[in-house]
Design a protein around this motif. Sequence first.
Motif, mmCIF file in Angstrom:
data_model
loop_
_atom_site.group_PDB
_atom_site.id
_atom_site.type_symbol
_atom_site.label_atom_id
_atom_site.label_comp_id
_atom_site.label_asym_id
_atom_site.label_seq_id
_atom_site.Cartn_x
_atom_site.Cartn_y
_atom_site.Cartn_z
ATOM 1 N N ALA A 177 -3.193 60.224 -13.263
ATOM 2 C CA ALA A 177 -2.863 59.754 -11.909
ATOM 3 C C ALA A 177 -3.448 58.375 -11.619
ATOM 4 O O ALA A 177 -2.917 57.628 -10.781
ATOM 5 C CB ALA A 177 -3.366 60.762 -10.883
ATOM 6 N N ASP A 178 -4.535 58.013 -12.297
ATOM 7 C CA ASP A 178 -5.168 56.710 -12.080
ATOM 8 C C ASP A 178 -4.585 55.601 -12.953
ATOM 9 O O ASP A 178 -5.067 54.468 -12.897
ATOM 10 C CB ASP A 178 -6.675 56.812 -12.340
ATOM 11 C CG ASP A 178 -7.379 57.633 -11.285
ATOM 12 O OD1 ASP A 178 -6.902 57.667 -10.140
ATOM 13 O OD2 ASP A 178 -8.410 58.253 -11.606
ATOM 14 N N PHE A 179 -3.579 55.910 -13.762
ATOM 15 C CA PHE A 179 -2.988 54.890 -14.631
ATOM 16 C C PHE A 179 -2.116 53.955 -13.800
ATOM 17 O O PHE A 179 -1.223 54.388 -13.080
ATOM 18 C CB PHE A 179 -2.154 55.539 -15.744
ATOM 19 C CG PHE A 179 -1.485 54.533 -16.641
ATOM 20 C CD1 PHE A 179 -2.230 53.821 -17.554
ATOM 21 C CD2 PHE A 179 -0.124 54.304 -16.553
ATOM 22 C CE1 PHE A 179 -1.628 52.888 -18.388
ATOM 23 C CE2 PHE A 179 0.489 53.373 -17.377
ATOM 24 C CZ PHE A 179 -0.265 52.659 -18.297
ATOM 25 N N HIS A 180 -2.403 52.668 -13.899
ATOM 26 C CA HIS A 180 -1.641 51.654 -13.167
ATOM 27 C C HIS A 180 -1.136 50.573 -14.118
ATOM 28 O O HIS A 180 -1.007 49.416 -13.730
ATOM 29 C CB HIS A 180 -2.505 51.026 -12.075
ATOM 30 C CG HIS A 180 -3.001 52.019 -11.085
ATOM 31 N ND1 HIS A 180 -2.187 52.614 -10.148
ATOM 32 C CD2 HIS A 180 -4.220 52.572 -10.914
ATOM 33 C CE1 HIS A 180 -2.882 53.464 -9.430
ATOM 34 N NE2 HIS A 180 -4.134 53.460 -9.871
ATOM 35 N N GLY A 181 -0.885 50.944 -15.331
ATOM 36 C CA GLY A 181 -0.418 49.984 -16.318
ATOM 37 C C GLY A 181 -1.559 49.476 -17.183
ATOM 38 O O GLY A 181 -2.735 49.725 -16.914
ATOM 39 N N CYS A 182 -1.203 48.800 -18.202
ATOM 40 C CA CYS A 182 -2.169 48.267 -19.156
ATOM 41 C C CYS A 182 -2.737 46.944 -18.651
ATOM 42 O O CYS A 182 -1.984 46.004 -18.368
ATOM 43 C CB CYS A 182 -1.475 48.070 -20.509
ATOM 44 S SG CYS A 182 -2.503 47.272 -21.746
ATOM 45 N N LEU A 183 -4.044 46.884 -18.541
ATOM 46 C CA LEU A 183 -4.711 45.677 -18.075
ATOM 47 C C LEU A 183 -4.366 44.472 -18.964
ATOM 48 O O LEU A 183 -4.196 43.355 -18.482
ATOM 49 C CB LEU A 183 -6.224 45.910 -18.050
ATOM 50 C CG LEU A 183 -7.097 44.823 -17.461
ATOM 51 C CD1 LEU A 183 -6.767 44.613 -15.993
ATOM 52 C CD2 LEU A 183 -8.558 45.199 -17.612
ATOM 53 N N PHE A 184 -4.221 44.722 -20.254
ATOM 54 C CA PHE A 184 -3.924 43.638 -21.202
ATOM 55 C C PHE A 184 -2.488 43.151 -21.040
ATOM 56 O O PHE A 184 -2.225 41.946 -21.071
ATOM 57 C CB PHE A 184 -4.204 44.103 -22.627
ATOM 58 C CG PHE A 184 -5.609 44.593 -22.789
ATOM 59 C CD1 PHE A 184 -6.661 43.705 -22.922
ATOM 60 C CD2 PHE A 184 -5.892 45.938 -22.757
ATOM 61 C CE1 PHE A 184 -7.973 44.147 -23.021
ATOM 62 C CE2 PHE A 184 -7.190 46.406 -22.866
ATOM 63 C CZ PHE A 184 -8.232 45.504 -22.991
ATOM 64 N N ALA A 185 -1.554 44.076 -20.838
ATOM 65 C CA ALA A 185 -0.160 43.689 -20.588
ATOM 66 C C ALA A 185 -0.060 42.916 -19.276
ATOM 67 O O ALA A 185 0.689 41.931 -19.178
ATOM 68 C CB ALA A 185 0.737 44.918 -20.566
ATOM 69 N N HIS A 186 -0.821 43.338 -18.273
ATOM 70 C CA HIS A 186 -0.842 42.602 -17.003
ATOM 71 C C HIS A 186 -1.374 41.187 -17.227
ATOM 72 O O HIS A 186 -0.846 40.223 -16.660
ATOM 73 C CB HIS A 186 -1.694 43.322 -15.964
ATOM 74 C CG HIS A 186 -1.104 44.584 -15.453
ATOM 75 N ND1 HIS A 186 0.125 44.667 -14.859
ATOM 76 C CD2 HIS A 186 -1.594 45.845 -15.455
ATOM 77 C CE1 HIS A 186 0.379 45.912 -14.499
ATOM 78 N NE2 HIS A 186 -0.653 46.652 -14.864
ATOM 79 N N GLY A 187 -2.407 41.064 -18.042
ATOM 80 C CA GLY A 187 -2.965 39.746 -18.344
ATOM 81 C C GLY A 187 -1.951 38.842 -19.025
ATOM 82 O O GLY A 187 -1.842 37.658 -18.691
ATOM 83 N N LEU A 188 -1.187 39.421 -19.957
ATOM 84 C CA LEU A 188 -0.157 38.635 -20.639
ATOM 85 C C LEU A 188 0.917 38.176 -19.652
ATOM 86 O O LEU A 188 1.399 37.041 -19.725
ATOM 87 C CB LEU A 188 0.481 39.447 -21.766
ATOM 88 C CG LEU A 188 -0.407 39.710 -22.979
ATOM 89 C CD1 LEU A 188 0.249 40.726 -23.905
ATOM 90 C CD2 LEU A 188 -0.709 38.420 -23.722
#
Length: 87
Positions: A45-56
């Motif tokens: 439930a706390d998954f909001h996407g990959c921090l690394f993909a967001h960074g890219l």
Amino acid sequence: MIVAVLEHRAARFERQLDRLAATVDTAAAKIATILDWHERWFRDADFHGCLFAHGLAEFGDPDHPVFKAAVRQKNGLRARMRCQPRR
């Protein structure tokens, strides 16, 4: 600061995956273990996407330090999936 956070998260992520992979003997089992871990993470439930993909996505310039930090993590994951040591 963003690069430091990414590097911290990458190190934690790598330790988790390495501990899991160490519990099995074959390359196929290691890959299955890593994929199972990802599936559980994605369903959390706390998954909001990959921090690394967001960074890219946010820092699309390949020369930007955030972009480079995210690429390092993705390359490390790719090496793990190939059951090769990280470079």
